[in-house]
Scaffold this motif. Structure first.
Motif, PDB file in Angstrom:
ATOM      1  N   UNK A  21      12.201  -7.263  -9.062  1.00 18.67           N
ATOM      2  CA  UNK A  21      12.214  -8.637  -8.542  1.00 18.67           C
ATOM      3  C   UNK A  21      13.627  -9.057  -8.149  1.00 18.67           C
ATOM      4  N   UNK A  22      14.603  -8.732  -8.991  1.00 20.69           N
ATOM      5  CA  UNK A  22      15.992  -9.099  -8.688  1.00 20.69           C
ATOM      6  C   UNK A  22      16.473  -8.380  -7.428  1.00 20.69           C
ATOM      7  N   UNK A  23      16.137  -7.117  -7.281  1.00 19.11           N
ATOM      8  CA  UNK A  23      16.532  -6.360  -6.096  1.00 19.11           C
ATOM      9  C   UNK A  23      15.868  -6.949  -4.853  1.00 19.11           C
ATOM     10  N   UNK A  24      14.598  -7.304  -4.957  1.00 20.66           N
ATOM     11  CA  UNK A  24      13.884  -7.907  -3.831  1.00 20.66           C
ATOM     12  C   UNK A  24      14.532  -9.241  -3.449  1.00 20.66           C
ATOM     13  N   UNK A  25      14.879 -10.052  -4.438  1.00 20.78           N
ATOM     14  CA  UNK A  25      15.537 -11.331  -4.172  1.00 20.78           C
ATOM     15  C   UNK A  25      16.873 -11.116  -3.460  1.00 20.78           C
ATOM     16  N   UNK A  26      17.661 -10.156  -3.941  1.00 17.85           N
ATOM     17  CA  UNK A  26      18.958  -9.882  -3.310  1.00 17.85           C
ATOM     18  C   UNK A  26      18.793  -9.406  -1.872  1.00 17.85           C
ATOM     19  N   UNK A  27      17.798  -8.581  -1.616  1.00 15.08           N
ATOM     20  CA  UNK A  27      17.558  -8.110  -0.246  1.00 15.08           C
ATOM     21  C   UNK A  27      17.166  -9.264   0.669  1.00 15.08           C
TER      22      UNK A  27
END
Length: 165
Positions: free
Chosen positions: A125-131
Motif C-alpha cells: 500500500x505504501x509503495x502504491x501510494x508513493x507511485x
C-alpha cells in the motif's frame, strides 16, 4: 528352505502401499518426496531429488526421520533400505506430519524478523501510494510548465505594451 520352496532369509518383508508426503534430504539438498510403499526396513519413494544409488538420504515425515541408503533408482522412483528398523505405524499415522511438510516446503526465511502477510500488504500500500504521488507531482509539474509556455507570449506582449507608455 520352507515348504513353499523359498528360504526364510530371502523372503521380503510385508510392504504397505501408501501415498504419504514427505521431505527428502540428499547430497543435493532438500526436495519433496512421496512415500509409495513402506516396510520396517525399506521405502519406495517418488522424488525429483538427485540421490544416486549407493548414497544415503534422510526421509522426514513430521517428527519421524528415516536414514536410508538408495538401493536402486529408476527415473524419479527409488528403493531405499534402512539399516535400522523403524515403526511403520509411526510414520503413517504421524499427526503433525502434514504441518511439518508444509513448514519445510516453504522457502527458508533469511530475515531475523520474518515478514507477515499484514506487513507485506502495508508495504505494498505504501509503495502504491508513493507511485501515485510521484505520478501526480510529475503531472502537476508538466501542467505548470505548459501553462507557463502558453501564457508567456501574451504576458510578454502586455509587458512590452505597458513598458512603452
Amino acid at each position: 528352505m520352507s515348504a513353499s520352496g523359498v528360504s526364510r532369509c530371502n523372503r521380503r518383508e510385508e510392504r504397505r502401499r501408501v501415498m504419504l508426503p514427505a521431505r527428502m534430504r540428499s547430497a543435493s539438498g532438500w526436495s519433496d518426496a512421496c512415500i509409495l510403499n513402506i516396510s520396517p526396513r525399506g521405502l519406495l519413494v517418488y522424488s525429483t531429488g538427485g540421490a544416486k544409488p549407493g548414497s544415503f538420504v534422510e526421509i522426514r515425515r513430521g517428527t519421524q526421520l528415516v536414514v536410508a541408503r538408495v538401493v536402486w533408482r529408476q527415473n524419479q522412483r527409488m528403493g531405499l533400505s534402512s539399516t535400522d528398523p523403524f515403526r511403520v505405524e509411526d510414520i503413517i499415522s504421524n499427526e503433525v506430519a502434514a504441518a511439518a511438510v508444509q513448514a519445510t516446503t516453504r522457502m527458508a526465511e533469511r530475515r531475523v524478523i520474518p515478514r507477515t502477510a499484514d506487513d507485506n500488504r502495508l508495504r505494498a500500500r505504501a509503495f502504491e501510494f508513493l507511485c501515485i504521488a510521484a505520478f501526480a507531482v510529475a503531472l502537476t509539474g508538466s501542467v505548470v510548465f505548459y501553462a507557463y509556455e502558453v501564457m508567456a507570449a501574451p504576458l510578454a506582449a502586455v509587458r512590452a505594451a505597458l513598458a512603452g507608455h
